[in-house]
Every structure is written in C-alpha cells, then in structure tokens.
Design a protein around this motif. Structure first.
Motif, PDB file in Angstrom:
ATOM      1  N   VAL A 202      57.522  40.747 -56.801  1.00  0.00           N
ATOM      2  CA  VAL A 202      56.162  40.930 -57.300  1.00  0.00           C
ATOM      3  C   VAL A 202      55.212  39.939 -56.638  1.00  0.00           C
ATOM      4  O   VAL A 202      54.117  40.305 -56.178  1.00  0.00           O
ATOM      5  N   MET A 203      55.629  38.683 -56.562  1.00  0.00           N
ATOM      6  CA  MET A 203      54.753  37.655 -55.984  1.00  0.00           C
ATOM      7  C   MET A 203      54.512  37.910 -54.502  1.00  0.00           C
ATOM      8  O   MET A 203      53.440  37.588 -53.971  1.00  0.00           O
ATOM      9  N   GLU A 204      55.490  38.506 -53.836  1.00  0.00           N
ATOM     10  CA  GLU A 204      55.352  38.765 -52.401  1.00  0.00           C
ATOM     11  C   GLU A 204      54.247  39.772 -52.106  1.00  0.00           C
ATOM     12  O   GLU A 204      53.788  39.878 -50.963  1.00  0.00           O
ATOM     13  N   VAL A 205      53.805  40.498 -53.116  1.00  0.00           N
ATOM     14  CA  VAL A 205      52.694  41.430 -52.943  1.00  0.00           C
ATOM     15  C   VAL A 205      51.406  40.675 -52.617  1.00  0.00           C
ATOM     16  O   VAL A 205      50.558  41.167 -51.872  1.00  0.00           O
ATOM     17  N   VAL A 206      51.253  39.453 -53.159  1.00  0.00           N
ATOM     18  CA  VAL A 206      49.981  38.729 -53.003  1.00  0.00           C
ATOM     19  C   VAL A 206      50.099  37.457 -52.165  1.00  0.00           C
ATOM     20  O   VAL A 206      49.084  36.863 -51.807  1.00  0.00           O
ATOM     21  N   SER A 207      51.328  37.013 -51.859  1.00  0.00           N
ATOM     22  CA  SER A 207      51.477  35.790 -51.058  1.00  0.00           C
ATOM     23  C   SER A 207      52.858  35.737 -50.436  1.00  0.00           C
ATOM     24  O   SER A 207      53.731  36.547 -50.764  1.00  0.00           O
ATOM     25  N   ASP A 208      53.057  34.764 -49.554  1.00  0.00           N
ATOM     26  CA  ASP A 208      54.391  34.508 -49.029  1.00  0.00           C
ATOM     27  C   ASP A 208      55.255  33.920 -50.141  1.00  0.00           C
ATOM     28  O   ASP A 208      54.747  33.286 -51.075  1.00  0.00           O
TER      29      ASP A 208
END
Length: 492
Positions: A202-208
């Motif tokens: 999920v976090m990889e959608v908005v950042s590395d």
C-alpha cells in the motif's frame, strides 16, 4: 570434475548450479542434489539443475547468488544438510530442540535448502504446529540472523496485524498519529502473504519502501517514523524466505506467524508493540477463544524476548475500509487522513493508536491529532522523506481501468460479508502484483439492499484478469443478501 564456471540469469534468487546432462550423468548428480564448488581456495554449495540446452558440456552455470564463482572450478557431490533430517522429524510431528531449529534457520539463511525442502518445513509446521517452546526458539533464532536496528529512544513503538481482514490498512494512519505524538515508530512491514495487499504494498503506491539501514535512520531522524519494506534491509531475512514458501500455498501457520512477526519486531529494535488479532467467520482466527489463546502466546513469546507486547482482539467479520488492493487501500488511508474516508477504518485506526500511545505511557489524544490535520502533515513528511510526492491526495489515486460492478439480484439485508472470499477475488483480479487491481466494497453487514443495488466493484489492470475475476466471482458469494426474516435466523 573440472568445469568452467559462467553466470546464468534464469530469473531466480536461488543458488542453482546448472549442469549439462552429460556432465551431470558422469558426476552422478540428480535434480536437487547438492554439489560443492571449489575455486581459488574458496568453496560454496549449490543445488543441481540438469539441462541439455542452457549450458554446454564442460561448463557449469551458476545463478546470481553464486556469481562470485568464476573460472576453472572443481565440482563434486555434496551431502544433504543435517537440517533436512530435522525437517523430516517435524513432518513426523516430533518436537524440535533449540539446536535443530537453529540449524534449520542457518541453512535457510545460507541457501542450503532447496525450495522443496523449505516447503516441506512450512507444510510440516502447518500440519503439526509448533509448541510454545519451539516458537520461542525459532523466533530467537530468526531474529539472530541478519541486521538489527538500534535506536537512542528508550521507547520504540510498533504495530502489527495478523491479517485476514480485507481493507485493514490502519498502519499508515497509526504511524502518522503516533509519530506526531512524539513517539519513535520505525515501521517495517512485509509484503502480502495471503492478502491482496500488505502495508508495504500500500505504501509503495505513494512512495519508495526499499531503503538501507542508514537511509531508514535518516528518515526516522527527520520524521520520527517510517513505513518501509522489512525485506529491503535484511531484518530477519529468514522470514522473507519462509514467506516466499508460504505464498504459493496461501498458508500462514500460527507458529510461523508469531515467529515472523516478533523476529521482525525484535530486529527492528521495537520495545512496545500492539498486535491486532481480528477474529470471526472468514478471518484467520475464527473464534474469540482462539484469538485469546493466540494473544496469550504472543505475550509469552514477547516476555521471553523481553519485548512489551499488547494484543488487541478485534472483530474481523467485515472489511475495515472499502478498498481492497494496494491503490484502493492507499486511497482510503489518505481519505481518512484528509478528514473523510470509511468510518470503520477511521475508528479502528484511532482505537489502536490510542491503545499504543497509552501502552507507551504517552498522554496524547489520537483523535485530536487526526482531526486537527497534524497526522496528515506528518504522513506527508514521511512520504516526502521516502521519495514520494508530499502533495498526493486521495483523489489522485486511480485503480485499474478495467472494472465491473456486481449487483444484488434480490432485496433484503446484507447478512454476511466473507473476508476470505473478498481477498481471494481481489487476488484473482491481480492484487497485489498489479497495484491497481482489487475491489471496492459497497455494502457491509446489516445494510438494507434493494434489487440492483451495488454490492462490490472489481478493478483490474487488464481485460483478461478482469474476466478471470468475473468468472471466479460467479462461483462465490462474498456478500450474502437474505430476506429480513432469513437474516434474523442466521444471526441466531
């Protein structure tokens, strides 16, 4: 046997040794046998793959983990690692000693076990379970391998959910709240095992999400928190190998689950951890009694490792957010931080954040931090520190363009929502590998439904995967609609 070593890229992270059939026959090497390779005073071990085409006779191919092997080498048959005998014992439901579990962990870490042998170990634990003593010893052995994070702060907060509930992405919201409250919270997460999206996905959608230890320390120093993939920094690396074996089987046995969670937390330097244990029909843990037993075991293993563990037993019969899949869950997370979003996701995030702050002895209001917009600003600072766009908004996140909506064929009440079926369906649509794939759930338990009302929408990134998911949906009933009378009978 003297052979010339050459590196072969066949898209694997396993230490394979490719032998031409002619050489393999002369050596007496069968598939999955082990060979020892000696060169320039050094030795290493690899697992045999026989081939007629990939390497010529007189040449030995080595995959990327063995690419340091080069030139003229001596190849001989090697024996089976002693840990294989330990795996056989577990298959026979024999309790393993500390040294036996340490041997298995060491051989997994050093790539001495084949995929078949690793899968056998996972299957043995799934079939026969681990005793509490085995779980303690396995967790300690796993956390003793790889890198460790150390922090100056006396209290380092963390959180983990055992999973099994669709759309349960409370972690990014919690990290933003807790970090804003002044508590150090370096959150490392696994990618999805049996779910359509892990926190890292999920976090990889908005950042590395992949960083070195030095980079993680910088991010936490700047923002008081992070949301990273644990596999990128060699924290309890054996856990990642075990997860790789669990994935094709879609299993997550309790003993390995506890060892996975707590070895990662220990390696991350966490001191105070809240563990979310959802229970209910369709969740990983189906009864309140089983949830309490698991919570007690987590606490016992945590005490053994000198970690302060607090378990939250939560209802897992309904999805938490409305989105299921990386992009759709990231959209829900941002919507909650922006002051909107699914109420169930907002309330659970606040409850767990309050619990973690109290557990850490911090007098702060999670509700005030969220409603004031401070949590959103903290989240944006973490996104920026991790190389993402700090101005990203929920409206910017679009799921896969291929979609279809499943509608109710009768009027009534949504009497049951099956998390497992929703997750299976989202995975069939392509999640988590396709970040835009997944589901949007339009109805929850107790909602009144008219014929033709939307139940859920499937999103996919390709037409083929959408059609596959639609075909699969025909076999399922993830949202059950019954008449009011029938629904009342079900509840009884």
């Amino acid at each position: 046997m003297r052979l010339e070593a050459t590196t072969i890229d066949i898209g694997t992270s396993r230490p394979l040794v490719l032998l031409n059939t002619v050489d393999a026959d002369e050596l007496g090497a069968h598939p999955l046998d082990r060979v020892r390779i000696a060169w320039d005073g050094a030795t290493t071990t690899g697992i045999v793959k026989r081939t007629d085409e990939l390497v010529e006779a007189g040449t030995v191919g080595v995959t990327e983990p063995l690419d340091h092997v080069h030139g003229d080498v001596e190849v001989t048959l090697a024996g089976t690692p002693p840990s294989v005998r330990c795996v056989r014992k577990k298959l026979d439901d024999v309790e393993l000693e500390r040294k036996e579990l340490e041997r298995i962990v060491r051989d997994i870490h050093e790539n001495r076990l084949s995929d078949v042998e690793l899968s056998a170990f996972v299957s043995a634990v799934y079939a026969n379970g681990l005793s509490l003593a085995e779980t303690k010893n396995l967790t300690e052995a796993m956390s003793g391998v790889g890198q460790r994070l150390q922090w100056d702060a006396s209290i380092v907060a963390d959180k983990h959910s055992i999973g099994g509930v669709a759309g349960n992405c409370v972690t990014p919201i919690m990290v933003a709240i807790v970090a804003e409250a002044g508590v150090t919270m370096p959150k490392s997460s696994s990618r999805a095992v049996t779910s359509p999206a892990g926190t890292a996905d999920v976090m990889e959608v908005v950042s590395d999400v992949e960083f070195s230890i030095e980079e993680i320390e910088r991010i936490v120093d700047e923002t008081n928190g992070c949301l990273v993939w644990g596999g990128g920094v060699d924290l309890s690396p054996v856990d990642d190998e075990i997860i790789r074996a669990e994935n094709p089987l879609s299993i997550d046995p309790e003993g390995l689950l506890m060892a996975s969670v707590l070895s990662k937390k220990r390696s991350a330097g966490s001191s105070h951890v809240v563990i979310d244990i959802p229970y209910g029909e369709g969740a990983k843990v189906e009864s309140l009694v089983a949830a309490r037993e698991l919570a007690d075991d987590f606490k016992r293993v945590g005490d053994y490792l000198e970690m302060d563990i607090h378990c939250a037993i939560t209802h897992g019969t309904d999805p938490i957010g409305r989105g299921v899949g990386p992009v759709l869950e990231a959209r829900d997370v941002l919507a909650v931080l922006e002051g909107d979003g699914p109420e169930s996701l907002r309330l659970k995030s606040l409850r767990l954040a309050e619990m973690l702050l109290e557990h850490c002895g911090v007098d702060a209001s999670a509700t005030e931090i969220l409603e004031s917009g401070r949590a959103l600003e903290r989240f944006r600072s973490i996104v920026a520190a991790q190389g993402g766009d700090p101005d990203v908004e929920s409206a910017d996140l679009d799921p896969g363009e291929e979609s279809t909506t499943i509608r109710a064929d009768r009027a009534g009440i949504a009497s049951r929502v099956d998390n497992r079926q929703l997750s299976d369906l989202a995975r069939r649509a392509g999640a988590p590998r396709d970040s835009g794939a997944g589901l949007v759930v339009h109805r929850t338990v107790g909602d009144e439904v008219e014929a033709g009302d939307r139940l859920y929408t499937i999103h996919a990134e390709t037409r083929a995967k959408l059609e596959e998911a639609m075909s699969f949906a025909d076999q399922l009933e993830p949202i059950r609609v019954r008449s009011k009378a029938d629904a009342l009978v079900e509840r009884r």
